[in-house]
Design a protein around this motif. Structure first.
Motif, PDB file in Angstrom:
ATOM      1  N   TRP A   1       0.669  -1.009  -0.285  1.00  0.00           N
ATOM      2  CA  TRP A   1      -0.065  -0.304   0.118  1.00  0.00           C
ATOM      3  C   TRP A   1       1.107   1.269   0.074  1.00  0.00           C
ATOM      4  O   TRP A   1       1.384   1.344   0.774  1.00  0.00           O
ATOM      5  N   PRO A   2       0.313   1.636  -0.883  1.00  0.00           N
ATOM      6  CA  PRO A   2       1.273   3.489  -0.960  1.00  0.00           C
ATOM      7  C   PRO A   2       1.112   4.452   0.299  1.00  0.00           C
ATOM      8  O   PRO A   2       2.105   5.013   0.765  1.00  0.00           O
ATOM      9  N   GLN A   3       0.321   4.317   1.317  1.00  0.00           N
ATOM     10  CA  GLN A   3       0.346   4.865   2.722  1.00  0.00           C
ATOM     11  C   GLN A   3      -0.395   3.777   3.883  1.00  0.00           C
ATOM     12  O   GLN A   3      -0.435   3.060   3.322  1.00  0.00           O
ATOM     13  N   ILE A   4       0.609   3.765   4.899  1.00  0.00           N
ATOM     14  CA  ILE A   4       1.299   2.638   5.849  1.00  0.00           C
ATOM     15  C   ILE A   4       0.505   3.671   7.179  1.00  0.00           C
ATOM     16  O   ILE A   4       0.848   5.089   7.600  1.00  0.00           O
ATOM     17  N   PHE A   5      -0.621   2.959   7.947  1.00  0.00           N
ATOM     18  CA  PHE A   5      -1.038   4.145   9.424  1.00  0.00           C
ATOM     19  C   PHE A   5       0.002   3.524  10.286  1.00  0.00           C
ATOM     20  O   PHE A   5      -0.273   1.613  10.478  1.00  0.00           O
ATOM     21  N   ARG A   6      -0.413   3.923  10.874  1.00  0.00           N
ATOM     22  CA  ARG A   6      -0.529   3.409  12.381  1.00  0.00           C
ATOM     23  C   ARG A   6      -0.825   2.302  13.505  1.00  0.00           C
ATOM     24  O   ARG A   6      -1.870   2.498  13.201  1.00  0.00           O
ATOM     25  N   GLY A   7      -0.178   1.161  13.857  1.00  0.00           N
ATOM     26  CA  GLY A   7      -1.107  -0.098  13.478  1.00  0.00           C
ATOM     27  C   GLY A   7      -1.171  -1.430  12.890  1.00  0.00           C
ATOM     28  O   GLY A   7      -2.030  -2.118  13.182  1.00  0.00           O
ATOM     29  N   GLU A   8      -1.290  -0.677  11.389  1.00  0.00           N
ATOM     30  CA  GLU A   8      -1.251  -2.160  10.507  1.00  0.00           C
ATOM     31  C   GLU A   8       0.120  -2.817  11.051  1.00  0.00           C
ATOM     32  O   GLU A   8       1.145  -2.120  11.012  1.00  0.00           O
ATOM     33  N   THR A   9      -0.115  -4.216   9.783  1.00  0.00           N
ATOM     34  CA  THR A   9       1.552  -5.148  10.410  1.00  0.00           C
ATOM     35  C   THR A   9       1.516  -4.974   8.993  1.00  0.00           C
ATOM     36  O   THR A   9       0.686  -5.808   7.579  1.00  0.00           O
ATOM     37  N   ILE A  10       3.097  -5.034   8.848  1.00  0.00           N
ATOM     38  CA  ILE A  10       3.054  -5.681   7.130  1.00  0.00           C
ATOM     39  C   ILE A  10       4.399  -6.699   7.346  1.00  0.00           C
ATOM     40  O   ILE A  10       5.420  -6.615   7.723  1.00  0.00           O
ATOM     41  N   THR A  11       4.602  -6.821   6.024  1.00  0.00           N
ATOM     42  CA  THR A  11       6.437  -7.244   5.769  1.00  0.00           C
ATOM     43  C   THR A  11       7.067  -7.065   4.932  1.00  0.00           C
ATOM     44  O   THR A  11       6.078  -6.897   4.109  1.00  0.00           O
TER      45      THR A  11
ATOM     46  N   SER B   1     -15.092   6.618   2.486  1.00  0.00           N
ATOM     47  CA  SER B   1     -14.038   6.975   2.264  1.00  0.00           C
ATOM     48  C   SER B   1     -12.620   7.612   3.129  1.00  0.00           C
ATOM     49  O   SER B   1     -13.187   7.570   4.169  1.00  0.00           O
ATOM     50  N   VAL B   2     -11.870   6.813   2.900  1.00  0.00           N
ATOM     51  CA  VAL B   2     -10.658   6.920   3.550  1.00  0.00           C
ATOM     52  C   VAL B   2      -9.541   7.559   2.899  1.00  0.00           C
ATOM     53  O   VAL B   2      -8.227   7.075   2.436  1.00  0.00           O
ATOM     54  N   GLN B   3      -9.216   9.024   2.892  1.00  0.00           N
ATOM     55  CA  GLN B   3      -8.802   9.535   2.285  1.00  0.00           C
ATOM     56  C   GLN B   3      -8.037   8.970   1.023  1.00  0.00           C
ATOM     57  O   GLN B   3      -8.932   8.512  -0.118  1.00  0.00           O
ATOM     58  N   SER B   4      -7.241   9.004   0.378  1.00  0.00           N
ATOM     59  CA  SER B   4      -5.896   8.087  -0.902  1.00  0.00           C
ATOM     60  C   SER B   4      -5.883   7.215  -1.139  1.00  0.00           C
ATOM     61  O   SER B   4      -5.500   6.592  -2.079  1.00  0.00           O
ATOM     62  N   SER B   5      -5.852   6.350   0.534  1.00  0.00           N
ATOM     63  CA  SER B   5      -5.111   5.626  -0.183  1.00  0.00           C
ATOM     64  C   SER B   5      -5.746   3.402  -0.434  1.00  0.00           C
ATOM     65  O   SER B   5      -6.879   4.259  -0.355  1.00  0.00           O
ATOM     66  N   ASP B   6      -5.417   2.731  -0.762  1.00  0.00           N
ATOM     67  CA  ASP B   6      -6.172   1.878  -1.078  1.00  0.00           C
ATOM     68  C   ASP B   6      -6.704   0.622  -0.609  1.00  0.00           C
ATOM     69  O   ASP B   6      -6.124   0.547   0.615  1.00  0.00           O
ATOM     70  N   GLY B   7      -6.935  -0.763  -0.714  1.00  0.00           N
ATOM     71  CA  GLY B   7      -6.719  -1.700   0.003  1.00  0.00           C
ATOM     72  C   GLY B   7      -8.499  -1.643   1.012  1.00  0.00           C
ATOM     73  O   GLY B   7      -8.328  -2.936   1.876  1.00  0.00           O
ATOM     74  N   TRP B   8      -8.738  -0.458   0.726  1.00  0.00           N
ATOM     75  CA  TRP B   8      -9.910  -0.607   2.147  1.00  0.00           C
ATOM     76  C   TRP B   8     -10.916  -1.199   1.282  1.00  0.00           C
ATOM     77  O   TRP B   8     -12.181  -1.083   0.781  1.00  0.00           O
ATOM     78  N   LYS B   9     -12.109  -1.748   2.878  1.00  0.00           N
ATOM     79  CA  LYS B   9     -13.175  -2.234   2.477  1.00  0.00           C
ATOM     80  C   LYS B   9     -13.902  -1.440   3.840  1.00  0.00           C
ATOM     81  O   LYS B   9     -13.202  -1.066   4.655  1.00  0.00           O
ATOM     82  N   TYR B  10     -14.867  -1.525   3.791  1.00  0.00           N
ATOM     83  CA  TYR B  10     -16.006  -0.542   4.464  1.00  0.00           C
ATOM     84  C   TYR B  10     -16.730  -1.439   6.187  1.00  0.00           C
ATOM     85  O   TYR B  10     -17.957  -2.180   4.564  1.00  0.00           O
TER      86      TYR B  10
END
Length: 751
Positions: free
Chosen positions: A54-64, A159-168
């Motif tokens: 994802w182009p924008q990562i938020f604190r609290g998310e888990t990444i590899t 909507s959540v800003q301009s980031s991707d990968g979201w479901k609602y």
């Protein structure tokens, strides 16, 4: 290492290297140096990659983060080492690191790789991968409209800003029910046809990462009922400080519904309320548009549309009542109408007040109408009232009502001259034609320069000028009743002459006879209606002292008799203080010459005879002889001694004139007074001879001049002979042409 005893060596194989020094025989050894690890770089390139990408990562998310080695032709087993803010730095067989992003996770990440069977050969460090952790996002819920039309629906978008990968995830609640998730709704857009309070949030990743919930959006269902805002009281103009009520009226259908109401405006509450009206005291901030809508109490998300805007315009200035009177003078036994008004606004009642100069203001009871009739003098005011609580306007300006007396007043002028000149002082008097009783009055004036205040003095005194011209009027009132007065007097017109008048002096004679006097007259050169003048007389141009009875005889005003020669002038004056005209022109008064006394008749022939000579005596004797021969035609006898005296005076003047003329014009005059030789009775007869030398007819020399002799014979007192009548007196004149010398120019009188 064999065969390596030099100080410097070159190596091409990775490993751990050390050295020591030796010398002497027997050999002496130093301690072994610290070890140095030499690694061999291999050409494989390594790259750090992120999952999820994802182009924008938020604190609290888990990444590899994965370290990928770009292999060559063969398959190699690798070990991996990481460098970054929070990843381990040991070599590991795993090519990825998984962690939950926090504030400390932000930074640059790099990795490198080495073959498992050769720990001293590795790749170079990868390019830095920058990780930036953003704050936890909030979902945003938007609605195309928040009002669902009857039988319709609205679209909601999350909507959540301009980031991707979201479901609602979607949620709905009401004021009476708790929030529940809407099942099977994970899309970004949903359509709803049910009123309520909606919110949403975004989800992504594994484990699932949730955004903060969006703000609530209230969706309402529209009723077809129409609502209207109305004002009570319904005045077209509202003033600051008044209290009004705005009412929201729902135009009901066939059924009766219990409603709730909401307001939108500059100062009104926006909460739902069971009251359909708002009451407030207006101010400057109250001006603006007001709207309302209504909803059923049993369905908080079904409401009407907003009403049309009701515009409230507040007048910031407190109004002042206006008091008008048909007339301010109450006729005897009558009354006048007073009217109170407040601009063009409506709904007013009125309060009336009256006072005098000696009493305080009191309210007139039971008078709330716009118009009242009063028959009492005084000072009146009013004000408007309306509303509940009562709102008061400012009081009107005062109007003074007076009662008219029947007494007539007249303006009179003192001095009462028909023509007034600039600079004169006059007094105007206001006279009241009294009735049977004696009244003490006050007076008021109206005119170009007179005061308008009431005064106890019935007159005004002033020095007139150009601005004094105009109409003057006065009226009067009793001192014990300041609101009862007479009518204004008829206008007294004062016309001021701006030019200063000039005195004029006249006299029938300019010469004072011997022993007599001359009469002088003085008048003012003004219109025939000008009067009141006294006259002041002056002698000599520089004299400023007026003549007195010691200097002249004063007859009627403007006429004097003077017996002293000199320059005389006069001027007129009148009034108190005295106003003077311009001085008249000066007039010269001379004295006539007195006749010479008889005692000088003996000296004169002697003096003249010496001067004139024998030739003149002979000439006169010749003339005398001719006179005797023609007595009837040469002698003229006078009838009075006064004529003789006048003749002597004339001869003297002629002689003086001739003396001057002889030197200037060349005319010689000779006078002879000759005693009648035949008059043996001494009757005072005198012969006068006038010899004129006419040079006007001379063409060449003085020798050709002609001499004219004019002889007068006067017998002053004829002798009476006994028994004979007195001969008639006769005056005769004869002219004779005589050749004369140019030297002749003297006069002689011979007895």
């Amino acid at each position: 290492m064999r065969d390596q005893q030099n100080r410097d060596i070159r190596v091409s194989q990775g490993g751990i290297y050390s050295c020591r020094g030796t010398r002497g025989n027997p050999v002496y050894y130093t301690d072994i140096s610290d070890v140095v690890t030499i690694e061999k770089t291999i050409s494989n390139k390594v790259v750090v990659k992120q999952q999820p990408n994802w182009p924008q990562i938020f604190r609290g998310e888990t990444i590899t983060l994965t370290c990928e080695v770009q292999e060559g032709g063969e398959t190699t087993e690798w070990e991996y080492e990481w460098r970054g803010p929070s990843t381990p730095t040991q070599w590991t067989h795993n090519n990825d690191v998984t962690f939950r992003v926090s504030e400390s996770s932000s930074g640059d990440y790099m990795c490198k790789s080495r073959r498992r069977d050769d720990s001293y050969s590795s790749t170079e460090w990868s390019e830095a991968f920058t990780l930036s952790g953003s704050n936890k996002p909030r979902a945003t819920l938007t609605a195309g409209t928040t009002i669902i039309p009857v039988g319709g629906s609205v679209t909601l978008t999350c909507s959540v800003q301009s980031s991707d990968g979201w479901k609602y995830e979607w949620f709905r609640r009401t004021q009476t029910t708790s929030e529940v998730q809407i099942r099977d709704q994970e899309n970004r857009d949903i359509r709803v046809s049910q009123g309520g309070i909606y919110s949403c949030r975004g989800t992504r990743g594994n484990p699932v990462y949730y955004t903060d919930k969006s703000d609530d959006v209230t969706i309402e269902i529209t009723f077809s009922n129409k609502v209207v805002v109305k004002q009570q009281p319904n005045w077209p103009q509202t003033f600051r400080g008044e209290t009004i009520t705005l009412t929201c009226e729902v135009q009901e259908g066939g059924e009766t519904t219990e409603w709730e109401y909401e307001w939108r405006g500059p100062r009104t509450p926006t909460q739902w309320t069971h009251n359909n009206d708002v009451t407030f005291r207006v101010s400057e901030s109250s001006s603006g548009d007001y709207m309302c809508k209504s909803r059923r109490r049993d369905d908080s998300y079904s409401s009407t549309e907003w009403s049309e805007a009701f515009t409230l315009s507040v007048s910031t200035d407190k109004p002042r009542a206006t008091l008008t009177a048909g007339t301010t003078i109450i006729p005897v036994g009558g009354s006048v109408t007073l009217t109170c008004s407040v601009q063009s606004s409506d709904g007013w009642k009125y309060e009336w007040f009256r006072r005098t100069q000696r009493t305080s203001e009191v309210q007139i009871r039971d008078q709330q109408n716009r118009d009242i009739r009063v028959s009492q003098g005084g000072i009146y005011r009013c004000r408007g009232t309306r509303g509940n609580p009562v709102y008061y306007t400012d009081k009107s300006y005062e109007v003074t009502i007076e009662i008219t007396f029947s007494n007539k007043v007249v303006v009179k002028q003192q001095p009462n001259w028909p023509q007034i000149f600039r600079g004169e002082t006059i007094t105007l008097t206001c006279e009241v034609q009294e009735g049977g009783e004696t009244t003490e009055w006050e007076y008021e004036w109206r005119g170009p320069r007179t005061p308008t205040q009431w005064t106890h003095n019935n007159d005004v005194t002033f020095v007139v000028s150009e601005s004094s011209s105009g109409d003057y009027m006065c009226k009067s009132r009793r001192r014990d009743d300041s609101y009862s007065s007479t009518e204004w007097s008829e206008a007294f017109t004062l016309s001021v002459s701006t030019d200063q008048p000039k005195a004029q002096i006249t006299s029938h004679m300019r010469d004072i006879p011997v022993g007599g006097s001359v009469t002088l007259n003085c008048s003012v050169n003004a219109s025939s209606s000008s009067s009141g003048w006294k006259y002041y007389w002056y002698r000599d141009e520089k004299s400023s002292e007026a003549l007195t009875t010691q200097d002249a005889v004063f007859h009627s005003n403007g006429q004097i008799s003077v017996s002293q020669e000199g320059l005389y002038r006069c001027r007129g004056g009148r009034g108190n203080s005295v106003y003077y005209t311009e001085d008249s022109q000066s007039v010269r008064i001379d004295k006539k010459a007195a006749p010479e006394p008889e005692s000088s008749s003996f000296l004169t022939p002697l003096i003249v005879g010496l001067v004139c000579g024998v030739l003149l005596i002979l000439l006169l004797l010749l003339l005398l002889c001719r006179f005797k021969q023609s007595k009837d035609s040469f002698f003229v006898r006078t009838r009075s001694t006064n004529q003789s005296s006048a003749m002597n005076h004339m001869i003297k003047d002629e002689a003086q004139h001739s003396r001057h003329a002889s030197t200037v014009q060349g005319d010689a005059c000779v006078y002879e007074s000759i005693k009648d030789l035949h008059d043996t009775q001494n009757d005072d007869s005198v012969l006068y001879a006038q010899v004129s030398h006419d040079r006007a007819k001379t063409k060449k020399d003085n020798d050709d001049s002609l001499l004219y002799a004019q002889v007068y014979y006067t017998k002053a007192k004829p002798k009476r002979h006994k028994g004979k009548p007195a001969p008639a007196a006769a005056d005769e004149t004869v002219y004779s042409e005589v050749k004369s010398q140019t030297a002749l120019g003297n006069c002689a009188e011979i007895k």
